[in-house]
Design an enzyme around this catalytic site. Sequence first.
Site, short mmCIF file in Angstrom:
data_model
loop_
_atom_site.label_atom_id
_atom_site.label_comp_id
_atom_site.label_asym_id
_atom_site.label_seq_id
_atom_site.Cartn_x
_atom_site.Cartn_y
_atom_site.Cartn_z
CE LYS A 183 -3.51 2.56 2.41
NZ LYS A 183 -4.42 2.75 3.52
CD GLU A 189 9.19 -6.07 7.16
OE1 GLU A 189 8.96 -4.96 6.63
OE2 GLU A 189 8.94 -6.32 8.35
N GLY A 242 -4.84 -1.49 4.76
CA GLY A 242 -4.01 -2.62 4.34
C GLY A 242 -4.66 -3.96 4.59
NE ARG A 243 -6.58 -3.60 10.69
CZ ARG A 243 -5.91 -2.47 10.81
NH1 ARG A 243 -4.73 -2.33 10.19
NH2 ARG A 243 -6.38 -1.46 11.50
CD GLU A 328 -2.01 -4.30 11.28
OE1 GLU A 328 -0.83 -4.68 11.41
OE2 GLU A 328 -2.50 -4.10 10.15
CG HIS A 359 -5.20 -35.89 17.15
ND1 HIS A 359 -5.49 -37.08 17.78
CD2 HIS A 359 -6.15 -35.75 16.18
CE1 HIS A 359 -6.53 -37.64 17.19
NE2 HIS A 359 -6.96 -36.85 16.23
CE LYS A 469 5.59 -1.19 10.14
NZ LYS A 469 4.67 -0.48 9.25
#
Length: 496
Positions: A183, A189, A242-243, A328, A359, A469
């Site tokens: 965005k 990253e 963004g999300r 977030e 399990h 960050k």
Amino acid sequence: MQDWSAIEGLERTTLTELFANDPDRLGKLTLDVGGIHFDWAKTHLDDAAITAFTGLCTTMELAAKREALFDGAAINTTEGRAATHTAERGVGNEDDVARARGFQARMRAVIDAIEADAFGPVRHILHVGIGGSALGPDLIFDALGRDEDRYDVAIVSNVDGVAMEEAVKRFDPQATLLVVASKTFTTTETMLNAASAMAWMAEGGVEDPYGRVIALTAAPDKAVEWGVDETRVLPFSDSVGGRYSLWSSIGFPFALALGFDAYAELLEGAAIMDRHFRDAEPAANAPVLAAFADLYYSQVVGCETRATFAYDERLRLLPSYLQQLEMESNGKSVTAAGEPLSRNSAPITWGGVGTDAQHAVFQLLHQGTRIVPLEFVAVIEAGDTLDPGHHRQLLLNAFAQGAALMAGKANADPARAYAGDRPSSTLLLNDLDARTLGALIAFYEQRTFVNAVLIGINPFDQFGVELGKEMAKAADAGGQTFDASTNDLLTRAGLA
Ligand code: F6P
């Protein structure tokens, strides 16, 4: 002003009693929307709880805030902008919807050009992006793209070079389309992964790696500055968080790989859920009822976590997707007005896939001292063509777990006794197609919104991710000292 007294004063009744006391319980606590059957009957919601929470909706002005969301008002107050993800699926104000449609038409034109070989051979799609620029596309592609054989798709998010190396190992650089999804087009990253992918293409003999890049971003100028030709930049609105962005051009990899029609179906499924959320009364509104159950456990019972178990391999990425969406969005300590939050913010979201999780972690869920409200997500139509016994076992297990958690079982030996009365809800999809998946994801978005409104926070900012960050950048730049432990770690790793 929030007043939780009516909710906190609710009488506590066991689930078994709730079923016994109300023959119409199933009628009141199940709904069918967008190809999904929702069942909250095994939660502690009852008429009194629904009435009390509906009162809270009134005091917290849910209806007005929902209208503001759909109208494209600046409800993200801390950042002074709207949250227009519903306009991407055609539900919003005319201008926002028209703008989204314009961007989608541009995406379609690029997809047509790729299919017409205008970009040269494309067999592999290498999508780099992180957080909302990866989790949504990854979830959709993993759920719907398993039989896709036109393109190999790899989604690389982690800055760890191991992830990039593993992805490109199986790709031919000459037949790879690099999709850079960000965005902001500044995320460390993603920019590092994009640069490494470009170097890999150049080393692999691609003469003009920039000619093989598609940028998906709300900052088109930055993408152009980085070197992507303007015609290969697919923008989306800055007001799409963004999300919440998989509906925008961030959805490009699955629109390309699965076809534009599948992408359109995904949007339509989401629009069905949006219209339901916009129009239905609280007591018959899936995202609203789901939020009531969430809030009952997190705010009244004091549960620290909630868990989603996907009883379908195709939905194995759903828990990680929900972690970003819910934590977030709703992991905040201040109200939308900037006051300290007087209540808990969102619980921790976690989960896994059934039957594997049974399990591994279900021991604690059945007998541990902590109550974890569970959500089972299952699909009636099988995704495999093997012996139908596989899918039968999958569904039987999903339903049996909910029943066992609720019923419990007495035993003279306390180690073998199950207390029961443990809540769960179930989302049963008719089929896992693009439309139903769109409805499912929109349901989660709207449920997250209702949770935020009823606890009074802004779900659309995420300042909590900034400090870490900044400190990583400061450490990278050098010349700054931190605490003794961090300094020591930096030195030991040769980074200081
Ligand atoms: O670090 C959090 C975050 O800002 C998320 O909200 C976002 O989805 C992700 O980083 C990626 O950001 P971008 O799409 O700008 O690269």
